[in-house]
Design an enzyme around this catalytic site. Structure first.
Site, short mmCIF file in Angstrom:
data_model
loop_
_atom_site.label_atom_id
_atom_site.label_comp_id
_atom_site.label_asym_id
_atom_site.label_seq_id
_atom_site.Cartn_x
_atom_site.Cartn_y
_atom_site.Cartn_z
N ALA A 1 -2.83 -6.76 8.42
CA ALA A 1 -4.17 -7.20 8.01
C ALA A 1 -4.16 -7.37 6.49
O ALA A 1 -4.95 -6.77 5.76
CB ALA A 1 -5.25 -6.22 8.47
N LEU A 2 -3.22 -8.18 6.05
CA LEU A 2 -2.89 -8.26 4.63
C LEU A 2 -4.01 -8.87 3.80
O LEU A 2 -4.68 -9.81 4.23
CB LEU A 2 -1.60 -9.06 4.44
CG LEU A 2 -0.37 -8.50 5.16
CD1 LEU A 2 0.85 -9.38 4.87
CD2 LEU A 2 -0.08 -7.06 4.75
N HIS B 1 -2.20 -6.06 -0.94
CA HIS B 1 -0.83 -6.05 -0.41
C HIS B 1 0.01 -7.11 -1.13
O HIS B 1 1.16 -6.87 -1.49
CB HIS B 1 -0.82 -6.38 1.08
CG HIS B 1 -1.51 -5.38 1.95
ND1 HIS B 1 -2.67 -5.67 2.65
CD2 HIS B 1 -1.21 -4.10 2.26
CE1 HIS B 1 -3.03 -4.62 3.36
NE2 HIS B 1 -2.17 -3.64 3.14
N ARG C 1 -9.54 -2.10 6.08
CA ARG C 1 -10.69 -1.58 6.82
C ARG C 1 -12.01 -2.23 6.38
O ARG C 1 -13.00 -2.15 7.10
CB ARG C 1 -10.79 -0.06 6.68
CG ARG C 1 -9.70 0.68 7.45
CD ARG C 1 -9.94 2.18 7.40
NE ARG C 1 -8.99 2.90 8.24
CZ ARG C 1 -7.78 3.29 7.84
NH1 ARG C 1 -7.38 3.02 6.62
NH2 ARG C 1 -6.98 3.94 8.67
P1 AMP Z 1 -1.61 -0.21 4.25
O1 AMP Z 1 -1.35 -1.52 4.93
O2 AMP Z 1 -3.05 0.15 4.13
O3 AMP Z 1 -0.74 0.90 4.79
O4 AMP Z 1 -1.14 -0.41 2.73
C1 AMP Z 1 0.17 -0.83 2.44
C2 AMP Z 1 0.39 -0.66 0.95
O5 AMP Z 1 -0.55 -1.46 0.24
C3 AMP Z 1 0.19 0.79 0.47
O6 AMP Z 1 1.18 1.11 -0.50
C4 AMP Z 1 -1.18 0.73 -0.15
O7 AMP Z 1 -1.39 1.70 -1.16
C5 AMP Z 1 -1.20 -0.67 -0.73
N1 AMP Z 1 -2.57 -1.12 -0.94
C6 AMP Z 1 -3.61 -1.05 -0.07
N2 AMP Z 1 -4.74 -1.51 -0.64
C7 AMP Z 1 -4.41 -1.87 -1.91
C8 AMP Z 1 -5.14 -2.41 -3.01
N3 AMP Z 1 -6.45 -2.65 -2.93
N4 AMP Z 1 -4.48 -2.65 -4.17
C9 AMP Z 1 -3.14 -2.40 -4.27
N5 AMP Z 1 -2.39 -1.89 -3.27
C10 AMP Z 1 -3.02 -1.62 -2.10
#
Ligand code: AMP
Length: 287
Positions: free
Chosen positions: A32-33, A37, A189
Site C-alpha cells: 500500500a505504497l 515508502h 493506514r
Molecule cells: P510499512 O509498509 O508501514 O511497514 O513501512 C515500510 C517502511 O516505510 C518502514 O521503514 C517505515 O518506517 C517507512 N515509512 C512509513 N511511513 C513513512 C513516512 N511517512 N515517511 C518515511 N518513511 C515511512
C-alpha cells in the site's frame, strides 16, 4: 523491475549481483505504497547500485487480527509506483514462503526495555514479529544497507538492536518522515480514514508541533505531553500515549530529568475513526 516470489530465486540472483561487486540497498515494506515508502526507495537508489524492495504483510507482527485482515493491499498500483522510481527488484513472498515452520515460534530476541514501552506496551508481541521477519528478510537479501523510516522510530531502534544481536554487518539508514501537505505523517493506514476523520487527523501533527514549540520554554516537559494527551481527547482521538523520551544509545528512556544535550523525541499513538495512527518528532538533537 525483476519480481521474485521465491527466496531461493532471489538469493541466486543477488549472489550474481554481489559477484559483480555491486552494492545492494534494501527497503522492506508491507505495501500500500505511498510517497513515504518511495522516499526510502529514492534514498536507497542514491547510495546503492541495486535497489531491492519487499512487500509482505507480516502476520506475526499484528497483535490485532482485525488490523491484519483490514490491512490495505494494492499490489498492482504498488508495482507501477516501484517501476516509476526505478526499483530493480521486488520480493513478493507468500506467508508459506516466509514461514515454512509455521507462525508459532519459541524464538525470542532480547530487545530489553525498548520492547515494553510505547508501541511494545500497547502491541504485545509486535516487535518480536518485526524482529523475526526482518531477520529472515536480511538473511535472504544480505544487503549492504537497510533503509527504514523515522516514522517508526522505535522500530528503527529495535532493528539496530537486532543487527547488534545477530552480529550483522548491515548498515541501517534512518530516513525522515514524509508528510501530507497539512502535516499528517503518510501512512498506509490513512487510506482507512473517513474524509471527516482525515481532516481531523492533522491534530496529531499539531500536537507534536505544539510540544516542540514549547519545549524548554518554561512549561515542564512532561506537562506538555499531558496537555497534548488531553487536547487530542477533546478533539475526538483516543490517545494511547504521548511520551517524551531521551534517545540513549539504542534505546528510549522516558524523560524524568532535564535531558542536557541528549537527543529528545516526542512520540504519539492515537486511535481515530477505528484507525491507529502513530507519529513522532525530534525535540532536540539528532538520531
Ligand atoms: P510499512 O509498509 O508501514 O511497514 O513501512 C515500510 C517502511 O516505510 C518502514 O521503514 C517505515 O518506517 C517507512 N515509512 C512509513 N511511513 C513513512 C513516512 N511517512 N515517511 C518515511 N518513511 C515511512
Amino acid at each position: 523491475m525483476y519480481l521474485f516470489k521465491r527466496s531461493s530465486d532471489l538469493k541466486k540472483h543477488l549472489d550474481l549481483v554481489r559477484k559483480s561487486n555491486k552494492s545492494i540497498g534494501f527497503v522492506p515494506t508491507m505495501g500500500a505504497l505511498h510517497a513515504g515508502h518511495l522516499s526510502l526507495i529514492q534514498a536507497t537508489r542514491q547510495k546503492n547500485d541495486v535497489v531491492v524492495c519487499s512487500i509482505f504483510v507480516n502476520p506475526t507482527q499484528f497483535n490485532d487480527p482485525k488490523d491484519f485482515e483490514k490491512y490495505p493491499i494494492t499490489i498492482e498500483e504498488d508495482i507501477k509506483k516501484l517501476n516509476n522510481v526505478s526499483t530493480d527488484i521486488l520480493f513478493l513472498p507468500s506467508v508459506e514462503e516466509m514461514y515454512p515452520e509455521g507462525l508459532e515460534s519459541d524464538l525470542h530476541y532480547d530487545f530489553g526495555d525498548l520492547e515494553t514501552i510505547l508501541e511494545g506496551k500497547f502491541r504485545p508481541g509486535h516487535f518480536q514479529g518485526v524482529g523475526r521477519i526482518v531477520h529472515k528478510l536480511l538473511d535472504i537479501v544480505q544487503p549492504d544497507q537497510l533503509f527504514m523510516g523515522q516514522k517508526d522510530l522505535q522500530q528503527c531502534l529495535i532493528i539496530r538492536r537486532l543487527l547488534a544481536i545477530t552480529h550483522s554487518p548491515v548498515k541501517l539508514v534512518v530516513c525522515p518522515t514524509e508528510r501530507e501537505k497539512d502535516g499528517l505523517a503518510m501512512s498506509s493506514r490513512n487510506a482507512r480514514l473517513s474524509p471527516a476523520a482525515r481532516k481531523k487527523a492533522v491534530g496529531i501533527y499539531q500536537a507534536l508541533l505544539h510540544i516542540k514549540d514549547n519545549f524548554g520554554k518554561g512549561l515542564h516537559f512532561m506537562e506538555g505531553a499531558h496537555e497534548a494527551f488531553d487536547t487530542l481527547k477533546k478533539q475526538g482521538f483516543e490517545p494511547e500515549y504521548v511520551d517524551i523520551l531521551r534517545v540513549d544509545n539504542d534505546t528510549l528512556v522516558p524523560l524524568d530529568q532535564p535531558p542536557g544535550n541528549a537527543t529528545v523525541v516526542v512520540a504519539v499513538a492515537a486511535w481515530l475513526d477505528g484507525v491507529r495512527l502513530i507519529d513522532n518528532m525530534i525535540l532536540q538533537g539528532s538520531l
